[in-house]
Scaffold this motif. Sequence first.
Motif, PDB file in Angstrom:
ATOM      1  N   ALA A   1       4.881  -2.354  -7.633  1.00 25.74           N
ATOM      2  CA  ALA A   1       4.696  -2.311  -6.179  1.00 25.74           C
ATOM      3  C   ALA A   1       3.457  -3.112  -5.761  1.00 25.74           C
ATOM      4  CB  ALA A   1       4.585  -0.861  -5.707  1.00 25.74           C
ATOM      5  N   ILE A   2       2.385  -2.971  -6.529  1.00 23.62           N
ATOM      6  CA  ILE A   2       1.136  -3.677  -6.226  1.00 23.62           C
ATOM      7  C   ILE A   2       1.321  -5.183  -6.397  1.00 23.62           C
ATOM      8  CG2 ILE A   2      -1.271  -4.012  -6.939  1.00 23.62           C
ATOM      9  CD1 ILE A   2      -0.679  -1.325  -5.465  1.00 23.62           C
TER      10      ILE A   2
ATOM     11  N   LYS B   1       7.219  -0.774   1.373  1.00 21.44           N
ATOM     12  CA  LYS B   1       7.604  -0.314   0.036  1.00 21.44           C
ATOM     13  C   LYS B   1       6.446   0.358  -0.696  1.00 21.44           C
ATOM     14  CE  LYS B   1      10.969  -4.026  -0.605  1.00 21.44           C
ATOM     15  NZ  LYS B   1      11.198  -5.305  -1.314  1.00 21.44           N
ATOM     16  N   VAL B   2       5.225  -0.071  -0.409  1.00 17.59           N
ATOM     17  CA  VAL B   2       4.068   0.434  -1.152  1.00 17.59           C
ATOM     18  C   VAL B   2       3.514   1.736  -0.540  1.00 17.59           C
ATOM     19  CG1 VAL B   2       2.003  -0.667  -0.148  1.00 17.59           C
ATOM     20  CG2 VAL B   2       2.271  -0.593  -2.600  1.00 17.59           C
TER      21      VAL B   2
ATOM     22  N   ILE C   1      -7.130  -0.642  -1.041  1.00 18.80           N
ATOM     23  CA  ILE C   1      -6.088  -0.571  -2.077  1.00 18.80           C
ATOM     24  C   ILE C   1      -6.692  -0.890  -3.438  1.00 18.80           C
ATOM     25  CG2 ILE C   1      -4.038  -1.759  -2.973  1.00 18.80           C
ATOM     26  CD1 ILE C   1      -3.068  -1.960  -0.028  1.00 18.80           C
TER      27      ILE C   1
ATOM     28  N   GLU D   1       6.677  -5.507   2.211  1.00 20.27           N
ATOM     29  CA  GLU D   1       6.063  -4.984   0.984  1.00 20.27           C
ATOM     30  C   GLU D   1       5.159  -3.785   1.268  1.00 20.27           C
ATOM     31  OE1 GLU D   1       7.043  -5.613  -2.031  1.00 20.27           O
ATOM     32  OE2 GLU D   1       8.407  -7.154  -1.287  1.00 20.27           O
TER      33      GLU D   1
ATOM     34  N   PHE E   1       4.126   1.758 -10.223  1.00 19.95           N
ATOM     35  CA  PHE E   1       2.918   1.559  -9.418  1.00 19.95           C
ATOM     36  C   PHE E   1       2.496   0.090  -9.489  1.00 19.95           C
ATOM     37  CE2 PHE E   1      -1.680   1.656  -8.690  1.00 19.95           C
ATOM     38  CZ  PHE E   1      -1.776   2.457  -7.562  1.00 19.95           C
TER      39      PHE E   1
ATOM     40  N   SER F   1       4.094  -6.934  -6.176  1.00 19.45           N
ATOM     41  CA  SER F   1       4.947  -7.433  -5.085  1.00 19.45           C
ATOM     42  C   SER F   1       4.159  -7.567  -3.792  1.00 19.45           C
ATOM     43  CB  SER F   1       6.140  -6.495  -4.864  1.00 19.45           C
ATOM     44  OG  SER F   1       6.990  -6.523  -5.976  1.00 19.45           O
ATOM     45  N   LEU F   2       3.322  -6.583  -3.504  1.00 17.63           N
ATOM     46  CA  LEU F   2       2.489  -6.645  -2.306  1.00 17.63           C
ATOM     47  C   LEU F   2       1.511  -7.809  -2.408  1.00 17.63           C
ATOM     48  CD1 LEU F   2       1.502  -5.509   0.408  1.00 17.63           C
ATOM     49  CD2 LEU F   2      -0.019  -3.997  -0.888  1.00 17.63           C
TER      50      LEU F   2
ATOM     51  N   VAL G   1       4.401   4.808  -2.469  1.00 17.77           N
ATOM     52  CA  VAL G   1       3.704   4.810  -3.753  1.00 17.77           C
ATOM     53  C   VAL G   1       2.303   5.411  -3.583  1.00 17.77           C
ATOM     54  CG1 VAL G   1       2.773   3.324  -5.579  1.00 17.77           C
ATOM     55  CG2 VAL G   1       5.029   2.836  -4.614  1.00 17.77           C
TER      56      VAL G   1
END
Length: 120
Positions: free
Chosen positions: A81-82, A103-104, A52, A100, A78, A84-85, A107
């Motif tokens: 999302a990153i 959710k990613v 990632i 998470e 973008f 949150s992860l 993306v």
Amino acid sequence: MEDNRKEQMEALEVLTDFNGRLVKNMTIIVKELSGERLDDTDKFLKSIVDAINWEIQVVNGTIELLNDGKERIDKEEFNRAIVSLNDAISAKEDAKMAEEFKKVIPVFEQLGEAAEEVIG
């Protein structure tokens, strides 16, 4: 300028090869973090996080090309999302990480599609 664009295109070509495997691995890690943990889950998680991070570097270096002509990647979305992860991974809570990752995944699927569209 032309050399830079050529390098960006090459980076996106590598990303498209790489991205499908990353998305597949994220789907697998969701299962493992949702109660089906294996002996190597932490190691697998680290390899996914490394992948990632590599893709994030490519996005940062190619965002102008990715969004040339039209917005293919919403940089704010973008990044959200990153972050949150990352927060979920930092908390080391499997259920939160699994949520998470779910959710990613879209993306990163969108990123793969955008890169393919650009390299056409």
